[in-house]
Scaffold this active site. Sequence first.
Site, mmCIF file in Angstrom:
data_model
loop_
_atom_site.group_PDB
_atom_site.id
_atom_site.type_symbol
_atom_site.label_atom_id
_atom_site.label_comp_id
_atom_site.label_asym_id
_atom_site.label_seq_id
_atom_site.Cartn_x
_atom_site.Cartn_y
_atom_site.Cartn_z
ATOM 1 N N SER A 185 1.199 12.507 9.898
ATOM 2 C CA SER A 185 1.942 13.500 9.152
ATOM 3 C C SER A 185 2.103 14.798 9.932
ATOM 4 C CB SER A 185 1.266 13.727 7.806
ATOM 5 O OG SER A 185 2.199 14.242 6.898
ATOM 6 N N ASP A 385 6.922 4.892 3.034
ATOM 7 C CA ASP A 385 6.742 6.346 2.945
ATOM 8 C C ASP A 385 8.092 7.039 2.874
ATOM 9 O OD1 ASP A 385 5.673 8.958 3.115
ATOM 10 O OD2 ASP A 385 5.811 8.926 5.298
ATOM 11 N N HIS A 447 2.411 6.147 3.583
ATOM 12 C CA HIS A 447 2.256 7.286 4.491
ATOM 13 C C HIS A 447 0.941 7.186 5.269
ATOM 14 C CE1 HIS A 447 3.055 11.510 5.631
ATOM 15 N NE2 HIS A 447 1.759 11.707 5.484
#
Length: 643
Positions: A185, A385, A447
């Site tokens: 991320s 995601d 994710h």
Amino acid sequence: MVPSWPSTGCWRHLPVVLAALTLPWTATLAAAEKSAGDYFVHSLPGAPEGPLVKMHAGHIEVTPETNGNLFFWHFQNKHIANKQRTVIWLNGGPGCSSEDGALMEIGPYRLKDDKTLMYNDGAWNEFANVLFVDNPVGTGFSYVDTNAYVRELDEMAEQFVIFMEKWYKLFPEYEHDDLYFAGESYAGQYIPYIAKHVLARNKEAGTKQWNLKGLLIGNGWISPPEQYEAYLQFAFEKGLVKKGSDIASKLEVQLRICQKDLAVGESAVDHPECEKILQEILKLTATRGKDNKLECYNMYDVRLKDVYPSCGMNWPSDLANVQPYLRRKDVVQALHVNPNKVTGWVECDGRVGQNFNPVKSKPSIDLLPDILSEVPVMLFSGAEDLICNHLGTEALISRMAWNGGRGFELSPGTWAPRRDWTFEGEDAGFWQEARNLTYVVFYNASHMVPYDHPRRTRDMLDRFMGVDISSIGGDPTDSRLDGEKGPETTVGGTAGNGNADQEAEKAKLSAAKWEAYRRSGEIVLVIVAVAAAAWGYFVWRERRKRRGYQGLASAENGAAGGVMGGNSGFRNTHGGRPRSDVEAGDFDETQLDSLHVRSPVEGQEDARYSLGAVSDDDDEEEEGSAAGAKGKEKETGKAAESS
């Protein structure tokens, strides 16, 4: 005649005077005595039966002037394959703790409940030492004065290099390991910046080279323009929004506003007008559930729904166990967490995210071409995601030029093939690679890919690092690209603990460790000698004074008074300055911690999404509370009121 101290008075004051004389040296001595042993984790509450994974944990100071300390948790590898390797793992945020990675993704343990640990089948420390760092200061167990949060990416990277230099001094046996940075991320911004600073440091004269061998970034926030434009495309492809619908028309209007902002604005890590696209998707696609509660898509795994406006911040389910476990007093003590850290562990610290506003920093996509000229990079994406989706990653790869080509083009009109990946007989995703860049898509993954597929990500890691299991044995996993088995890797256990090469490696590491201890001992001896000399000088002056040297006696009285006053002063200062809050104790722990995406709730524009962030108040469960995103915080606009 100036009276001298009586003999009894002299000895009565002696401990105080001696302490004042030697206090600066004592502080230095304490610092010198800090060794790897002080960080050793002797036991871990709730650990499964059997030998404990060898681990160290604690704080390392990076900014003494602001009490800035980074917390680390290090796990030693279970086996050494053909060479020593270290992986440094970072979660995103900004402001989200890497203990997410330690206890929910790639660490050796996962939580069965809030009191019990179990082994993680697929942990990354099988053939690599794994170092988790709560980065930047203020995140997780790390701390800093509340007026000194990090604001820019270069500042973050500079502090991280300081951390690494000090960490290697404590653990010199790891300094020559092959080094990898990995994370997910918003770590898609952290990792390239840290790599840039490490590579620059390696070019400086007189520095020990760090063997940076690769970067791994999962569902990374790397190039904002491609990611913003991919939101609507992803929503169409996944069936979240129907093309030609009223919802699609509204979202297309917001996309055009974003594109206009991108065209006229400077390259930046965040664009508020573009952040609204994600917020609008979540708001406009929300529906009523069976219990009449408004539900929205989980932005980290669109296969799931969540109560609006959380939209994924109650996920994953393991979070319910992680925070209570990391707030247990016995766990905090076992991990050597500084008791001066006055707030308990939270997954994502909203103060860090709110202060981290890198207006002077360029997006990390600008750094990747130069990095790729020196270091292999792997980008991987979970296909489900939304917030940092794979379409955005594929777009940035296609537009990026590096190492003499653009995208995955091998020659004009010829692109590197996508190789179908099967793992243990199941379709796992695909691999694509060219000119030092590898891209992997994981099917049926969110994710947090290692959370969903720890064994597959370990196989990916071992292949990227070039692990050779022939030296240690073990059953190779059935992992194939286009039906062909590549180098043998193993997931799970191995047949044995090594061979002569491994024993030789351990002997070399042990020698390095004892050499570090020897150097520390020499420093201690020097400090003790200086302190002894100071005491001897003091005794000599006292004897001269008692023999009647008037002038000297007068001077001694003044000196003694100064020292006594100095002792009192030291009690109220730290490092020659007034002690300030290690971490503002007046922080309201009932506020929800957030990530980088502002909550889409009407009237709560200042709240942020925090990938799976939970409230610092364990009892705060009200619907409509602000929240944030665990990987990348994104600013969003307002959401429509619930009807």
